[in-house]
Motif scaffolding. Sequence first.
Motif, PDB file in Angstrom:
ATOM      1  N   GLY A 182      90.108  71.816  31.581  1.00 39.50           N
ATOM      2  CA  GLY A 182      89.700  70.713  32.443  1.00 39.50           C
ATOM      3  C   GLY A 182      89.142  69.547  31.644  1.00 39.50           C
ATOM      4  O   GLY A 182      89.420  69.400  30.449  1.00 39.50           O
ATOM      5  N   MET A 183      88.337  68.714  32.307  1.00 40.91           N
ATOM      6  CA  MET A 183      87.790  67.538  31.650  1.00 40.91           C
ATOM      7  C   MET A 183      86.510  67.895  30.909  1.00 40.91           C
ATOM      8  O   MET A 183      85.596  68.497  31.473  1.00 40.91           O
ATOM      9  N   VAL A 184      86.466  67.512  29.643  1.00 40.88           N
ATOM     10  CA  VAL A 184      85.287  67.709  28.812  1.00 40.88           C
ATOM     11  C   VAL A 184      84.768  66.335  28.426  1.00 40.88           C
ATOM     12  O   VAL A 184      85.526  65.479  27.964  1.00 40.88           O
ATOM     13  N   LEU A 205      94.026  64.516  24.992  1.00 39.99           N
ATOM     14  CA  LEU A 205      94.253  63.381  25.880  1.00 39.99           C
ATOM     15  C   LEU A 205      92.882  62.796  26.167  1.00 39.99           C
ATOM     16  O   LEU A 205      92.015  63.466  26.735  1.00 39.99           O
ATOM     17  N   MET A 206      92.650  61.534  25.764  1.00 40.88           N
ATOM     18  CA  MET A 206      91.283  61.032  25.751  1.00 40.88           C
ATOM     19  C   MET A 206      91.219  59.547  26.093  1.00 40.88           C
ATOM     20  O   MET A 206      92.161  58.782  25.853  1.00 40.88           O
ATOM     21  N   GLY A 207      90.080  59.130  26.683  1.00 40.90           N
ATOM     22  CA  GLY A 207      89.862  57.739  27.018  1.00 40.90           C
ATOM     23  C   GLY A 207      88.418  57.534  27.447  1.00 40.90           C
ATOM     24  O   GLY A 207      87.641  58.487  27.560  1.00 40.90           O
ATOM     25  N   ILE A 208      88.052  56.283  27.713  1.00 38.60           N
ATOM     26  CA  ILE A 208      86.672  55.932  28.024  1.00 38.60           C
ATOM     27  C   ILE A 208      86.454  55.862  29.537  1.00 38.60           C
ATOM     28  O   ILE A 208      87.204  55.218  30.265  1.00 38.60           O
ATOM     29  N   LEU A 209      85.399  56.565  29.991  1.00 39.41           N
ATOM     30  CA  LEU A 209      84.937  56.499  31.371  1.00 39.41           C
ATOM     31  C   LEU A 209      83.517  55.947  31.400  1.00 39.41           C
ATOM     32  O   LEU A 209      82.764  56.103  30.439  1.00 39.41           O
ATOM     33  N   LEU A 210      83.175  55.324  32.519  1.00 38.80           N
ATOM     34  CA  LEU A 210      81.804  54.902  32.770  1.00 38.80           C
ATOM     35  C   LEU A 210      81.251  55.794  33.879  1.00 38.80           C
ATOM     36  O   LEU A 210      81.879  55.928  34.933  1.00 38.80           O
ATOM     37  N   ARG A 211      80.089  56.417  33.628  1.00 36.46           N
ATOM     38  CA  ARG A 211      79.474  57.258  34.651  1.00 36.46           C
ATOM     39  C   ARG A 211      78.159  56.628  35.081  1.00 36.46           C
ATOM     40  O   ARG A 211      77.264  56.420  34.265  1.00 36.46           O
TER      41      ARG A 211
END
Length: 444
Positions: A182-184, A205-211
């Motif tokens: 899943g997402m790490v 598979l990677m990218g930038i998220l804002l939480r």
Amino acid sequence: MDKKECHEKSSSSDEELPRRIPTSSVSEDQESSEEQVSGAVYSEMHQMISSIYAELHFMFKQDYKYDQFLGPEGNVDAELINKSANKYSLHFPTAGWYLWSATGLGFVVRDTVTVTIAFGSWSQHLGLDLQHHEQWLVAGPLFAVTAEPEEAVAEIHLPHFISLQGEVDVSWFLVAHFKDEGMVLQRPSRVEPFYAVLENPSFSLMGILLRIARGTRLSIPITSNTLLYFHPHPEDVKFHLYLVPSDALLTKMIDDEEDRFCGVRLQTSPSMQPLTFGARYIVSNSAHLEIIPTELKLSYRSPGEIQPFSKFYAGQMKEPIQLEITDKRHGTLVWKTVVKPVDIQLGAASAPRTFSGAVFVRENHRQLQARVGDLKGVLDDLQDNEVLAENEKELVEQAKTRQSKNDTLLTMMEKKGDRALELLFRSLSERDPYLVSYLRQLRL
């Protein structure tokens, strides 16, 4: 210049970004692949990197090559190994910093390394159930990256389009890794104005998220692109206007989609200020032309999804048109540009793009059979290019009707293959450009 093809986007600037990354980006007296660069050189390197990233965002060049990285010893070619997956492979031959200027993705490597890169879609991986306790905001492209050997990569620079102004907190930035389990999530080593850094990365598979904590009322400022395309037609020039986050992959996908229908991107000014996710913007013009729709919502849709745009027609474009975008809520002007008739002429006269005339002829066989007029010049062109023999030319000319002449020639060229069809397309475009333009517009 051949008239045979639709024409590509006009060049946005005569300036060039550096074709060589300074070799000082990594310590020259490095004793082993594991040795860290010195603090002074390290700081100097990142100042230089930040400067070049700023150029990428504000110069708005439109001719970056997707098959090249900039490196310490010049350009490094990337091989497209899977076109449908947009997957590339490349070899970094020496230590240093490498930048994929077309996307903003960068690497700092300690030693020789082979890298593969593909593009992913957030909508296929980011589950909506993740938004139960927090607000999640996509902040940049999604990349599938591998490196061999992995330990040769000291840093990866993942591009983002969040403007670090106002209430934005860099602690909200997370790198999302999508793995079998899943997402790490991982905190980046640091966040710069246009990219976030992972040191000694593991790849996925990677990218930038804002939480952001759910319920927090914030206006997230982002850097954005206003993309304006025109579609040439002798009687009615059509425009498409997009308002999207500054995601290089997203821009490329829109470029590719517009290219399919002969859309030509015009150079325009950047937005006057960072815009706001979820806000609505009003598109207007000075010529009182009908714009459909007049309202655009700034949102993120993954590359490959249908991107919203405004459309309007401008007749034969005899007068300049001023376009504006205003914030619906505050009424403030956020972008404007002027399109003059000469801009359309220069755009149409720019370098031809790669285009399959063979596919065009095959797909429009019936239309060409019915509409092509005098074939004399076309037959002469094909004979001059040695794809039509004298007896074949006579066979076409002996057909009793104009349509039967056209059908005989088209069938003959289709049997000869792509080169013959490309030459036929070139001749038709030069001798009957309005027909070719009309048939291409039918696909819009």
